[in-house]
Design an enzyme around this catalytic site. Sequence first.
Site, mmCIF file in Angstrom:
data_model
loop_
_atom_site.group_PDB
_atom_site.id
_atom_site.type_symbol
_atom_site.label_atom_id
_atom_site.label_comp_id
_atom_site.label_asym_id
_atom_site.label_seq_id
_atom_site.Cartn_x
_atom_site.Cartn_y
_atom_site.Cartn_z
ATOM 1 N N LEU A 161 -5.077 -4.525 6.375
ATOM 2 C CA LEU A 161 -5.867 -3.316 6.682
ATOM 3 C C LEU A 161 -4.873 -2.276 6.724
ATOM 4 C CD1 LEU A 161 -8.610 -4.901 8.730
ATOM 5 C CD2 LEU A 161 -8.652 -4.538 6.355
ATOM 6 N N ASN A 174 0.550 -4.107 12.595
ATOM 7 C CA ASN A 174 -0.163 -3.221 11.791
ATOM 8 C C ASN A 174 0.033 -1.784 12.764
ATOM 9 O OD1 ASN A 174 -1.223 -1.477 9.649
ATOM 10 N ND2 ASN A 174 -3.066 -2.973 9.418
ATOM 11 N N PHE A 175 -0.323 -0.698 12.257
ATOM 12 C CA PHE A 175 -0.626 0.755 12.774
ATOM 13 C C PHE A 175 0.644 1.042 13.897
ATOM 14 C CE2 PHE A 175 -4.950 -1.393 12.442
ATOM 15 C CZ PHE A 175 -5.534 -0.334 11.525
ATOM 16 N N LEU A 176 1.543 0.758 13.270
ATOM 17 C CA LEU A 176 2.883 1.499 14.135
ATOM 18 C C LEU A 176 2.955 2.908 13.933
ATOM 19 C CD1 LEU A 176 5.502 1.238 15.606
ATOM 20 C CD2 LEU A 176 6.538 0.540 13.258
ATOM 21 N N THR A 198 4.000 -5.071 6.446
ATOM 22 C CA THR A 198 3.997 -4.344 5.369
ATOM 23 C C THR A 198 4.449 -2.923 5.804
ATOM 24 O OG1 THR A 198 1.644 -3.042 5.438
ATOM 25 C CG2 THR A 198 2.006 -5.175 4.230
#
Length: 467
Positions: A467, A189-191, A225
Site C-alpha cells: 500500500l 511503509n510510510f517513511l 519498496t
Amino acid sequence: MEESNTTQNQLPSNSDPPLAKSSVNLDTATVSELFAKLRMADKPGNNGKEAKDIESYKFWKTQPVPKFNEDGGKIKGGPIKVINLDEVPKAPYALLDGFEWGTIDPENEKEVGELHELLSNHYVEDDDSTFRLNYSPVFLRWALTAPGWQKQWHIGVRTSTSQKLVAFISGLPANINVHTQTIKMVEINFLCIHKRIRSKRLAPLLIREITRRCYLQGIYQAIYTAAAVLPTPVASCRYYHRPLSWLKLCESGFSHLPPGSTKARQIAKYYLPSTTQTPGLRLMQSDDLDAVYKLLGQYLQRFDISPTFSIDELKHLLFFGAGQAKEDSSKRVVWAYVVEDLETRKITDFVSFYSIESAVLSHSQNDVIRTAYLYYYASTSSTPNLQQRVQGLINDALILAKKARFDVFNALHLQDNDLFLEKLRFSPGDGRLHYYLFNYQVGPAVNEDASDCLDSQRPGGMGVVML
C-alpha cells in the site's frame, strides 16, 4: 528499512507515451541503472542530490542487504546475518537535541489526524510539485491496523517543545512466501520526514530504530519498496495508468494532448461501456470470504514472492469500514468483486482495487484526482484461457471504477498484469518501483520471458502489492 519519502503509490505519469514492454524482473536496462548508481555513489558528489545519494549508500553498506555486485542467481535464499539478541540495544537510539521518540495509535483520531497532516504535506510529490498523494485518515486506519499490528511499530519523531509530529515510519507483520518458503517479516511503509529537517539525517535513525524493535520481537527480515535504487532490488516494477476521465486528467495536467490528436479522439480512445461484461460478476459479500481466501491463496502460488494471508487479514483488507461505507462512500477504501458461476454457484474469480486521492497543487479547476489502484485478483481459469479471463476481469474493474467516479486507474507491472496492460490501454508511467528484502538473500524474482512477450503460461516474479 527504507530510505525514501516515496512509496509504491506513485502519481500517474503526466505523459501518454505508447506502451512499452516492461518486465517485473531485473532486465538489462535496470541492471545498467543499478551499476550506474553504484559508480556514482563511489565518487565525490558535486551537488546536493549526489551528496544525498552518497550518504544513502554509505548507510546501506552498513545494513544486512545484498550488494550490487553479488550474483543473486547463484545464491541460495537465506538470512544474510544471524542476529544475536544479546547485542541488540534494549533502549531506543539517541535522537538529536530537540527531538524525541513517539508512537502513533491508528485507532486514535487525533493522532491519525497528525499523521494525515504530515503525509499530506511532506510525502509523495511529483518532481514539479504539481500533485501530491493525499492519504485520508480512514485509509491510514485501514493500512495501519491489519491483524497483528503493534503500536510500537508505528514510530514517530516529535519536537520536544511543541510535540509536533515531524517524522514517521510504520511496520506491520506479514508472512511472505519467497520461492515456496514462508518467512515471517515486517512490511515497512510510510517513511516520511518533514521537509524542513531532512538535512538532520533522521531517516537512517528511523530505519535503525524500527529494525531494533523488530529484532526484539523475534522478526529479522522485512520487505519494503522505494522509487530510489538502493542495494539491491529483488524486483523492479514499472507504473502504468489507464485514464477513466481523460478530459479531467488533461485539464489538471496529469495527461497531455498527444501531438496530432484531438481531445475528442482521446476521449474516444479511453471509452468504456456502461455495464460490465462478465456473467455473475457482483460485489463481494462476507459470505464469500472463505471462497476468496482459498482462491487467492492458490493463485498467489504462481509467483516467486507473494503474501500468505490469514483469513482474518483478508477480512480486514477487503471489508474494513464496509458498514460505514454503505452510508458514506467517502469512508470506503476497498472495492472487491467476485464472479459467481451462475450454475454451480461457486466463486471462480475475484478482483479488487483501493482508493487514494491526489491533491492538485498547480492552478487548476480541479483540486482532487481520484485514483483507483489495482489490488489483488485471482481466477480459477486454466492456463490457455487465463489471459482472456484476466483481461475481461480487469476491464470490468475499469468500468466499475469509472462508475464509482474515479478519474484514473493505476497498476504496477507485477502479478499477471502483463496479460492485460497493453490490451486495455494502460500507458507506462515515468518511473519504477523497486522491491527489497531486508536481511534476506535471494535471486531476483524473475519471469525470463516477460520482457519479450506476453506469456500466460509463466507467472511474473512479484506477487506482493504494498500500500
